[in-house]
Design a protein around this motif. Structure first.
Motif, PDB file in Angstrom:
ATOM      1  N   TYR A 140      42.030   1.058  12.349  1.00 12.10           N
ATOM      2  CA  TYR A 140      40.816   1.655  12.900  1.00 12.10           C
ATOM      3  C   TYR A 140      39.981   0.649  13.678  1.00 12.10           C
ATOM      4  CZ  TYR A 140      41.747   5.682   9.861  1.00 12.10           C
ATOM      5  OH  TYR A 140      42.299   6.764   9.235  1.00 12.10           O
ATOM      6  N   GLY A 199      40.946   1.036  17.224  1.00  7.43           N
ATOM      7  CA  GLY A 199      40.824   2.337  17.881  1.00  7.43           C
ATOM      8  C   GLY A 199      39.983   3.285  17.059  1.00  7.43           C
ATOM      9  N   GLN A 200      40.204   4.574  17.208  1.00  3.52           N
ATOM     10  CA  GLN A 200      39.480   5.603  16.481  1.00  3.52           C
ATOM     11  C   GLN A 200      40.390   6.180  15.402  1.00  3.52           C
ATOM     12  OE1 GLN A 200      36.233   6.369  16.994  1.00  3.52           O
ATOM     13  NE2 GLN A 200      36.230   4.689  18.474  1.00  3.52           N
ATOM     14  N   ASP A 224      43.195   8.448  16.388  1.00  2.00           N
ATOM     15  CA  ASP A 224      44.310   7.892  17.160  1.00  2.00           C
ATOM     16  C   ASP A 224      45.546   7.652  16.297  1.00  2.00           C
ATOM     17  OD1 ASP A 224      42.601   7.822  19.317  1.00  2.00           O
ATOM     18  OD2 ASP A 224      42.172   5.674  19.134  1.00  2.00           O
ATOM     19  N   TYR A 225      45.406   7.756  14.972  1.00  2.00           N
ATOM     20  CA  TYR A 225      46.478   7.360  14.079  1.00  2.00           C
ATOM     21  C   TYR A 225      46.902   8.501  13.164  1.00  2.00           C
ATOM     22  CZ  TYR A 225      44.993   2.895  15.821  1.00  2.00           C
ATOM     23  OH  TYR A 225      44.662   1.865  16.664  1.00  2.00           O
TER      24      TYR A 225
END
Length: 199
Positions: A5, A8-9, A12-13
């Motif tokens: 995290y 990214g956000q 996103d995962y």
């Protein structure tokens, strides 16, 4: 997940991404969490626990002021590592049991450190006011870091400002009434060379 995290956000995962990063199977993930939302709440809970543990670890010792600044600095670094989760916690004024519990714990910890003077309603209002101001500083700094890490203020500057807000708020509230609890908080701060009335 926190490591992912930070790059990214959360959206996103996938669970597979998190399991792979952790070196566990998808089945192991599901033994621990019901899904990504459950994982997200666990991360936020860990952040809240870190806040409570580190921000005031030295308050009430011989070097309260220095320990307060160090604790805030370490907390900011933790927040930066899981930036999107902290921003999510603080968005919408951080509604929810974790955010409220974190605020209550911080106010209670300061009150505990100035024992045996009993906390007062005015003193509690002052401490909660400081927590709200500190939250704002954290959120603004994290947003700036998310936009441009190099342009954001250094962590030391933000930590010093957040720490300086405490005696300023205590001094402002103490001027409005005769309050033994606020007087004791100010005394503890002044014992470390911080004048609550002058900040």
């Amino acid at each position: 997940a926190a490591s992912l995290y930070s790059d990214g956000q959360p959206g996103d995962y996938t669970i597979d991404d998190v399991a792979k990063k952790a070196g566990v199977s998808r089945a192991t993930f599901y033994r621990l969490f019901s899904g990504l939302d459950d994982l997200r709440m666990a991360i936020i809970g860990r952040i809240a626990a870190a806040f409570q543990k580190r921000m005031f670890s030295g308050f009430g010792s011989d070097n309260q002021w220095e320990e307060l600044v160090v604790g805030i600095r370490e907390f900011l670094r933790i927040c930066d590592a899981v930036r999107s989760e902290v921003i999510a916690l603080l968005d919408g004024h951080g509604r929810g049991s974790i955010a409220e519990g974190m605020r209550d714990a911080i106010a209670a910890e300061i009150a505990r450190r100035v024992h045996p003077v009993e906390e007062t309603a005015l003193g509690r209002a002052a401490l909660r006011t400081w927590v709200a101001a500190a939250e704002y500083q954290v959120r603004e700094w994290l947003q700036a870091r998310a936009t441009d890490k190099d342009a954001a203020e250094p962590v030391d500057a933000v930590a010093e400002r957040m720490a300086a807000l405490l005696p300023a708020v205590v001094g402002a509230f103490a001027e409005t009434a005769d309050d033994a609890f606020l007087d004791e908080v100010a005394r503890v701060l002044e014992a470390n060379g911080v004048d609550a009335a002058a900040v």
